[in-house]
Design an enzyme around this catalytic site. Structure first.
Site, PDB file in Angstrom:
ATOM      1  N   LEU A   9       2.977  -7.851   4.577  1.00  0.00           N
ATOM      2  CA  LEU A   9       2.528  -7.767   3.217  1.00  0.00           C
ATOM      3  C   LEU A   9       3.221  -6.736   2.279  1.00  0.00           C
ATOM      4  O   LEU A   9       2.987  -5.728   2.758  1.00  0.00           O
ATOM      5  CB  LEU A   9       1.019  -7.734   3.255  1.00  0.00           C
ATOM      6  CG  LEU A   9       0.146  -8.541   4.127  1.00  0.00           C
ATOM      7  CD1 LEU A   9      -1.463  -8.337   4.149  1.00  0.00           C
ATOM      8  CD2 LEU A   9       0.403  -9.855   3.934  1.00  0.00           C
ATOM      9  N   ARG A  16      -1.804   3.692  -6.784  1.00  0.00           N
ATOM     10  CA  ARG A  16      -1.840   4.964  -6.715  1.00  0.00           C
ATOM     11  C   ARG A  16      -0.630   5.660  -6.609  1.00  0.00           C
ATOM     12  O   ARG A  16      -0.521   6.838  -6.726  1.00  0.00           O
ATOM     13  CB  ARG A  16      -2.603   5.223  -5.432  1.00  0.00           C
ATOM     14  CG  ARG A  16      -3.985   5.097  -5.469  1.00  0.00           C
ATOM     15  CD  ARG A  16      -5.151   5.192  -4.394  1.00  0.00           C
ATOM     16  NE  ARG A  16      -5.010   4.166  -3.687  1.00  0.00           N
ATOM     17  CZ  ARG A  16      -5.482   3.818  -2.529  1.00  0.00           C
ATOM     18  NH1 ARG A  16      -5.683   5.079  -1.627  1.00  0.00           N
ATOM     19  NH2 ARG A  16      -5.416   2.520  -1.701  1.00  0.00           N
TER      20      ARG A  16
HETATM   21  C1  UD1 Z   1      -5.684  -1.799   3.927  1.00  0.00           C
HETATM   22  C2  UD1 Z   1      -6.887  -2.490   4.564  1.00  0.00           C
HETATM   23  C3  UD1 Z   1      -7.679  -1.353   5.406  1.00  0.00           C
HETATM   24  C4  UD1 Z   1      -6.710  -0.700   6.098  1.00  0.00           C
HETATM   25  C5  UD1 Z   1      -5.331  -0.232   5.461  1.00  0.00           C
HETATM   26  C6  UD1 Z   1      -4.340   0.458   6.606  1.00  0.00           C
HETATM   27  C7  UD1 Z   1      -7.680  -4.431   3.481  1.00  0.00           C
HETATM   28  C8  UD1 Z   1      -8.685  -5.188   2.359  1.00  0.00           C
HETATM   29  N1  UD1 Z   1      -7.739  -3.305   3.788  1.00  0.00           N
HETATM   30  O1  UD1 Z   1      -6.211  -1.105   3.089  1.00  0.00           O
HETATM   31  O2  UD1 Z   1      -8.906  -1.706   5.953  1.00  0.00           O
HETATM   32  O3  UD1 Z   1      -7.407   0.635   6.748  1.00  0.00           O
HETATM   33  O4  UD1 Z   1      -4.859  -1.230   4.880  1.00  0.00           O
HETATM   34  O5  UD1 Z   1      -3.398   0.705   5.964  1.00  0.00           O
HETATM   35  O6  UD1 Z   1      -6.820  -5.079   3.921  1.00  0.00           O
HETATM   36  N2  UD1 Z   1      -0.973  -6.563  -0.484  1.00  0.00           N
HETATM   37  C9  UD1 Z   1      -0.205  -7.918  -0.894  1.00  0.00           C
HETATM   38  N3  UD1 Z   1      -1.146  -8.605  -1.881  1.00  0.00           N
HETATM   39  C10 UD1 Z   1      -2.313  -8.086  -2.107  1.00  0.00           C
HETATM   40  C11 UD1 Z   1      -2.848  -6.906  -1.868  1.00  0.00           C
HETATM   41  C12 UD1 Z   1      -2.082  -6.149  -0.969  1.00  0.00           C
HETATM   42  O7  UD1 Z   1       0.626  -8.106  -0.314  1.00  0.00           O
HETATM   43  O8  UD1 Z   1      -3.120  -8.834  -3.123  1.00  0.00           O
HETATM   44  C13 UD1 Z   1      -0.189  -5.504   0.328  1.00  0.00           C
HETATM   45  C14 UD1 Z   1      -0.028  -4.388  -0.144  1.00  0.00           C
HETATM   46  O9  UD1 Z   1       1.604  -4.331  -0.694  1.00  0.00           O
HETATM   47  C15 UD1 Z   1       0.364  -3.713   1.109  1.00  0.00           C
HETATM   48  C16 UD1 Z   1      -0.644  -4.088   2.047  1.00  0.00           C
HETATM   49  O10 UD1 Z   1      -0.813  -5.373   1.577  1.00  0.00           O
HETATM   50  O11 UD1 Z   1       1.441  -3.404   1.841  1.00  0.00           O
HETATM   51  C17 UD1 Z   1      -1.888  -3.153   2.224  1.00  0.00           C
HETATM   52  O12 UD1 Z   1      -2.701  -3.311   0.655  1.00  0.00           O
HETATM   53  P1  UD1 Z   1      -3.302  -2.052   0.176  1.00  0.00           P
HETATM   54  O13 UD1 Z   1      -3.507  -2.192  -1.064  1.00  0.00           O
HETATM   55  O14 UD1 Z   1      -2.372  -0.888   0.408  1.00  0.00           O
HETATM   56  O15 UD1 Z   1      -4.486  -1.975   1.335  1.00  0.00           O
HETATM   57  P2  UD1 Z   1      -5.174  -0.407   1.587  1.00  0.00           P
HETATM   58  O16 UD1 Z   1      -6.301  -0.225   0.753  1.00  0.00           O
HETATM   59  O17 UD1 Z   1      -4.427   0.394   2.223  1.00  0.00           O
END
Ligand code: UD1
Ligand code: CA
Length: 455
Positions: A9, A16
């Protein structure tokens, strides 16, 4: 691993980070974060790797091309939505999908393999890694029943005060069995504080359906550290850096002070080289064996051959030959080649020049756009005047030539082999082999002049 697809992903905005650069392209040890995750994924030898891109997707897609296929998540509606976007690309032929986040660059293949193995051995439908943190920050919390089984993952924004106290967090590394993964994802709603389709909601979904879910508690948090802001970027960078330095140490390199030594991913260093404090080895740099690097040295995109010494200096896109000594306090600029045993610096600048074996540029010199032969001596303060205000010109200095201190050599110019230039000369015409050139005012001494003036 057979029958496995990996989905990474990488579509999120990385709000942030407060950056115009997509989060997964921020560098860890000189290399975009996403490549570190791809290394871990490739190390699994899966059937395929799919990267979900969106925010800054063009750039991310370009970066991963050749290593993974790309799917577009046009609108970033959450991690669950992101995984669903990859549904068609993943297809139906594999058994399990391994899901990774592009912002956790410290993952390594053996750890991931372990997860898939345990997941398969236990015939789970869904498995993921958790780990414990004293300060669980914004990670999702793993909520367990009184019996200890995993009930759901609670996201930071939705935590109740008591859930906030939970120290077991979700790593963001999951493996899920097909077709259950798709069925679970289709049912996830966005009725949460963030208004997002959380991937993590499939845990509660699986429990509701009576599917087998397990969280494996990893002993060490390091591999899972995520990058969500610049502070976390620095924390992850520090871990990556120490990993690189540890590897160098094991291969026979002395890193005197790991706390102040910075070596990019992919830099190679030969055995018995000593890296002194406050040194940076960056980009495509190759250091030979038995070298002495630093203290206080910054080398980028350069090759340094065996036995060279570089102290308190900056070297860019150059080749430093065997047994060469540079510094203290010299700047070797792009396009320079210093041949075997040459010496440059104190306080010298060399640019786009070739300096032959055994030649010396020991003190306060500028050498630009020059070809300097072997065993040449450039006296203190020799300056090659390569720029006429419009164009750069070339200078050739033959073998064994001896340039007196504080000379200006005005290019274009050729100084023949074995020729001498008298100190303080400004040379504007070629000097033939074995000749002496003097280009300065003859000294005049006026005896008794001071006394006469004072009278
Ligand atoms: C996420 C998890 C959290 C976990 C953490 C670990 C979810 C809802 N939460 O939180 O439980 O502890 O990772 O690091 O999954 N992304 C997409 N498309 C989107 C949203 C996000 O591709 O629509 C990708 C982001 O680019 C990123 C990853 O998913 O690489 C995680 O997203 P991020 O927003 O960083 O989630 P966290 O708040 O870190
Ligand atoms: Ca994250």
């Amino acid at each position: 691993m057979e029958d496995l697809s990996v989905v990474i992903l990488a579509a999120g905005q990385g709000t942030r980070m407060k950056s115009s650069v997509p989060k997964v392209l921020h560098r860890i040890a000189g290399r975009p974060m996403i490549h570190w995750v791809l290394d871990a994924a490739e190390g699994m030898s899966p059937d395929q790797i799919v990267v979900v891109v969106g925010h800054g997707g063009q750039e991310v897609a370009k970066e991963v091309s050749g290593r993974a296929s790309v799917v577009w998540q046009a609108e970033q509606k959450g991690t669950g939505h992101a995984v669903l976007t990859a549904k068609d690309a993943v297809g139906t032929s594999c058994r399990d999908v391994l899901i990774l986040c592009g912002d956790t660059p410290l993952l390594e293949a053996p750890l991931l393999q372990e997860l898939v193995k345990r997941h398969r051995a236990s015939s789970n439908h869904l498995s993921f890694y958790s780990f414990t943190l004293d300060e669980p920050a914004r990670y999702g919390r793993v909520v367990r029943s009184s019996g200890g089984s995993v009930e759901r993952i609670a996201e930071y924004k939705d935590l109740s005060p008591s859930e906030r106290e939970i120290r077991e967090v979700n790593s963001g590394v999951y493996t899920a069995r097909l077709p259950f993964l798709w069925e679970l994802l289709e049912e996830v709603r966005d009725d949460n504080a963030a208004g997002e389709i959380y991937l993590t909601d499939i845990v509660a979904g699986a429990r509701r359906k009576g599917l087998k879910v397990e969280a494996f508690v990893a002993p060490n948090a390091h591999p899972f550290l995520g990058v969500n802001d610049r502070t976390e970027l620095a924390a992850v960078e520090a871990v990556a850096r120490q990993k690189i330095l540890r590897k160098l140490g094991l291969s026979g390199v002395t890193v005197v002070d790991p706390a102040s030594t910075y070596v990019d991913y992919g830099v190679s260093v030969g055995p018995d080289t000593v890296i002194h404090p406050f040194s940076f080895l960056r980009g495509h740099t190759v250091i030979g064996a038995g070298c002495c690097i630093g203290p206080g040295t910054d080398i980028a995109d350069s090759t340094v051959e065996d036995g060279a010494t570089i102290r308190f200096s900056v070297v860019e896109s150059s080749r430093i030959g065997p047994m060469v000594a540079v510094g203290p306090f010299s700047h070797i600029r792009p396009g320079t080649v210093l041949e075997t045993g040459a010496r440059v610096g104190n306080f010298a600048e060399v640019k786009n020049s070739r300096v032959g074996a055994g030649s010396k540029i020991p003190h306060h010199s500028y050498v630009g756009d020059a070809t300097v032969g072997e065993r040449v001596n450039l006296g203190a303060g020799t300056v090659i005047v390569n720029f006429d205000g419009k164009e750069k010109h070339h200078t050739v200095i033959g073998d064994r030539a001896f340039i007196g201190c504080n000379s200006n050599l005005v290019a274009p110019l050729t100084i023949g082999k074995g020729a001498y230039v008298a100190a303080g000369s400004t040379i504007t015409e070629d000097v033939p082999e074995d000749s002496l050139a003097i280009a300065r005012e003859r000294q005049v001494v006026k005896e008794g002049w001071v006394k006469r003036r004072n009278r």
